[in-house]
Design an enzyme around this catalytic site. Sequence first.
Site, PDB file in Angstrom:
ATOM      1  N   ASP A   1      -8.308  -0.414   5.237  1.00 32.50           N
ATOM      2  CA  ASP A   1      -7.571   0.802   5.588  1.00 32.50           C
ATOM      3  C   ASP A   1      -8.497   1.703   6.398  1.00 32.50           C
ATOM      4  O   ASP A   1      -9.502   2.201   5.885  1.00 32.50           O
ATOM      5  CB  ASP A   1      -7.105   1.507   4.312  1.00 32.50           C
ATOM      6  CG  ASP A   1      -6.262   2.742   4.579  1.00 32.50           C
ATOM      7  OD1 ASP A   1      -6.263   3.238   5.725  1.00 32.50           O
ATOM      8  OD2 ASP A   1      -5.615   3.225   3.632  1.00 32.50           O
TER       9      ASP A   1
ATOM     10  N   SER B   1      -0.853   9.116   1.127  1.00 32.46           N
ATOM     11  CA  SER B   1      -1.845   9.738   1.986  1.00 32.46           C
ATOM     12  C   SER B   1      -2.082  11.191   1.584  1.00 32.46           C
ATOM     13  O   SER B   1      -2.430  11.475   0.447  1.00 32.46           O
ATOM     14  CB  SER B   1      -1.405   9.600   3.449  1.00 32.46           C
ATOM     15  OG  SER B   1      -2.476   9.801   4.333  1.00 32.46           O
TER      16      SER B   1
ATOM     17  N   HIS C   1      -2.552   1.464   6.303  1.00 34.89           N
ATOM     18  CA  HIS C   1      -2.564   2.644   5.448  1.00 34.89           C
ATOM     19  C   HIS C   1      -1.219   2.884   4.761  1.00 34.89           C
ATOM     20  O   HIS C   1      -1.068   3.895   4.083  1.00 34.89           O
ATOM     21  CB  HIS C   1      -2.940   3.866   6.312  1.00 34.89           C
ATOM     22  CG  HIS C   1      -3.169   5.128   5.558  1.00 34.89           C
ATOM     23  ND1 HIS C   1      -4.081   5.237   4.519  1.00 34.89           N
ATOM     24  CD2 HIS C   1      -2.592   6.353   5.681  1.00 34.89           C
ATOM     25  CE1 HIS C   1      -4.065   6.469   4.052  1.00 34.89           C
ATOM     26  NE2 HIS C   1      -3.181   7.166   4.728  1.00 34.89           N
TER      27      HIS C   1
END
Length: 249
Positions: free
Chosen positions: A198, A76, A226
Site C-alpha cells: 500500500d 483511510s 489502498h
Amino acid sequence: MVFAHGFGCDQTMWRFLAPAYEARFRTIAFDLVGSGGSDLSAYRRDKYDSLHGYADDLLEIVDEFATGPVVFVGHSVSTMIGMLATIKAPHKFSAQIMVGPSPCYINDGDYIGGFAREDIDELLETMDANYLGWSSNLAPAIMGVPERPELRSELTNSFCRNDPKIAKHFARTTFLSDHRKDVPLSTVPALILQCSDDMVAPLSVGEFLHRHLPVSTLHIIDNVGHCPHMSAPTESSRAIDSFLASALR
C-alpha cells in the site's frame, strides 16, 4: 454498522462490502461533508480544518440513526475520524474497523509514515496547480490492482468530481494531520486491516497502531493498493467476520 469513506471517495464505494452485513446489522453509509453527494454549503473551513470536525459529524449521525453502540468501519482518513469519535464517546462504539489507516503520513525519526515532508509538500503544490491532472495521475496508483482498470477509473472519476477548493483543503487537513498521540486514548476494540503493498499506508504504520492501540488486531491482506474493501472485498469481510466474532462476544 456505520461506514465512512476515504479522501476523494464517497459512500457508494462500500457497495462491495456493506451488503455482507445487512442481514446482521442496520448498515449506514454517508458522505463526509464536502464529498460525494453531501451539501457543499455545509462545508466550513474553520470546522473542517482538523479531523475533529468530521468526528463531531460522525457522532451526530450515530446519535440520530443508531439505537445502541455501533461498529464503525472507516477507510483511510476516516479511520482517524472514527478513532477520534471513539475517544470522545467510547460508549457509543462496540468496535472500530480501520481499513488502510494512518495516524500520520509523514516520516518522523523512527516512525515511518510513508512520505517525507517534502513529498507531501510537493503533492499539495501539484494539487494546487492542477487538481484534475493530479487526480488522474494519483488515483490509479492509490487503487492499485492494474488488472481491474474499472476500479482505477472509478476512483479517478470520484476524485475529479469533487469540488477542487474543498478537496484541496481536505487534502491538507488529511495529509498534514498527526494523531499519533491520540492513538493510546482509543480503548474501543480495533481491527487494523491493511494491504501487503500500500503506497499510502505502509505496513510500518499498521504495526505502529497495533503497538499503541490498547485493544487491537492487525490483519494483513495479500493485495496491492489502498482500497481492499473494493479490490479484495471477500478477504476483507473474512477478516472483519473473524474480528467481530471475538470483539462482540
